[in-house]
Motif scaffolding. Structure first.
Motif, PDB file in Angstrom:
ATOM      1  N   LEU A 191       0.874  -1.149   0.000  1.00 17.44           N
ATOM      2  CA  LEU A 191       0.000   0.000   0.000  1.00 17.44           C
ATOM      3  C   LEU A 191       0.920   1.209   0.000  1.00 17.44           C
ATOM      4  O   LEU A 191       1.882   1.267   0.771  1.00 17.44           O
ATOM      5  N   GLY A 192       0.656   2.171  -0.893  1.00 18.87           N
ATOM      6  CA  GLY A 192       1.540   3.325  -0.970  1.00 18.87           C
ATOM      7  C   GLY A 192       0.895   4.494  -1.667  1.00 18.87           C
ATOM      8  O   GLY A 192      -0.248   4.433  -2.120  1.00 18.87           O
ATOM      9  N   VAL A 193       1.663   5.578  -1.751  1.00 12.47           N
ATOM     10  CA  VAL A 193       1.182   6.808  -2.376  1.00 12.47           C
ATOM     11  C   VAL A 193       2.110   7.196  -3.515  1.00 12.47           C
ATOM     12  O   VAL A 193       3.287   6.822  -3.536  1.00 12.47           O
ATOM     13  N   VAL A 194       1.555   7.957  -4.449  1.00 10.53           N
ATOM     14  CA  VAL A 194       2.331   8.458  -5.577  1.00 10.53           C
ATOM     15  C   VAL A 194       2.497   9.963  -5.403  1.00 10.53           C
ATOM     16  O   VAL A 194       1.532  10.675  -5.101  1.00 10.53           O
ATOM     17  N   SER A 195       3.726  10.420  -5.590  1.00 10.70           N
ATOM     18  CA  SER A 195       4.017  11.846  -5.567  1.00 10.70           C
ATOM     19  C   SER A 195       5.152  12.110  -6.537  1.00 10.70           C
ATOM     20  O   SER A 195       6.138  11.364  -6.557  1.00 10.70           O
ATOM     21  N   ALA A 196       5.001  13.138  -7.350  1.00  3.76           N
ATOM     22  CA  ALA A 196       6.017  13.531  -8.332  1.00  3.76           C
ATOM     23  C   ALA A 196       6.426  12.338  -9.203  1.00  3.76           C
ATOM     24  O   ALA A 196       7.592  12.155  -9.534  1.00  3.76           O
ATOM     25  N   GLY A 197       5.443  11.491  -9.515  1.00  6.56           N
ATOM     26  CA  GLY A 197       5.689  10.368 -10.408  1.00  6.56           C
ATOM     27  C   GLY A 197       6.323   9.151  -9.771  1.00  6.56           C
ATOM     28  O   GLY A 197       6.603   8.163 -10.448  1.00  6.56           O
ATOM     29  N   GLU A 198       6.579   9.181  -8.474  1.00  4.50           N
ATOM     30  CA  GLU A 198       7.209   8.051  -7.774  1.00  4.50           C
ATOM     31  C   GLU A 198       6.215   7.413  -6.811  1.00  4.50           C
ATOM     32  O   GLU A 198       5.374   8.089  -6.224  1.00  4.50           O
ATOM     33  N   PHE A 199       6.350   6.095  -6.625  1.00  6.82           N
ATOM     34  CA  PHE A 199       5.519   5.364  -5.680  1.00  6.82           C
ATOM     35  C   PHE A 199       6.299   5.163  -4.386  1.00  6.82           C
ATOM     36  O   PHE A 199       7.456   4.734  -4.405  1.00  6.82           O
TER      37      PHE A 199
END
Length: 192
Positions: free
Chosen positions: A178-186
């Motif tokens: 389970l994770g988040v995406v920010s600035a194109g990265e997971f």
């Protein structure tokens, strides 16, 4: 969490906005200062982000913010440094505590922006990654984000819950995360 749904041309424009807003608050060049060690100071940064001097909380936030700008980490040790002094201090966990999160939408996707207890603005990117450590005894997660050169912030539980609400599932190395995406990265918040 606040959401900014306005579109920006790219991530670099967000970085530029942050730089402008922090313009007068440029950090001193502590990495260039290498004074002699002057001894330890009876100062502790607690896990909850509060700063204490001689067992008393420092109540003036301006003073805490000023001290935070001259904070340096060498190995596992923390110091307050000036061009002529270097004083050891104790940090219970992380020197900063993330207290707010903003989600900004750009033409290139979402960017997560954190603010910590010393008013540092941290863009969740490859330069300022997020990671989660688990307590071996309790299994409780402790999420962190890099603030600046080898200084990181613990992410407050409420902000972590906001991240979990944004989270998506992905398979990493054959295991679901389970994770988040920010600035194109997971960024993984943990295996599930």
């Amino acid at each position: 969490m606040s959401k900014d749904t306005s579109q920006n041309s790219d991530f670099s424009s967000i970085l530029s906005e942050i730089s402008k807003s922090q313009g007068a608050n440029k950090l001193p060049p502590v990495d260039q200062w290498n004074p002699d060690f002057c001894g330890d100071m009876d100062m502790v940064i607690k896990r909850d982000g509060s700063w204490h001097y001689q067992n008393s909380p420092i109540g003036r936030q301006r003073l805490v913010k000023m001290f935070s700008t001259v904070l340096k980490k060498e190995g596992d040790d923390y110091f307050l440094v000036t061009p002529v002094e270097k004083l050891g201090i104790t940090v219970e966990d992380a020197p900063f505590l993330v207290t707010q999160m903003t989600l900004k939408q750009t033409d290139e996707g979402q960017v997560i922006i954190f603010t910590d207890n010393c008013d540092n603005t941290i863009l969740l990117t490859q330069d300022n990654p997020l990671w989660v450590e688990q307590d071996e005894k309790t299994g409780e997660p402790s999420p962190y984000v890099m603030v600046r050169k080898n200084l990181h912030a613990l992410i407050h539980r409420n902000v972590f819950y906001e991240l979990v609400e944004l989270a998506e599932e992905r398979v990493l190395d054959g295991q679901k995360h389970l994770g988040v995406v920010s600035a194109g990265e997971f960024y993984s918040l943990g295996a599930i």
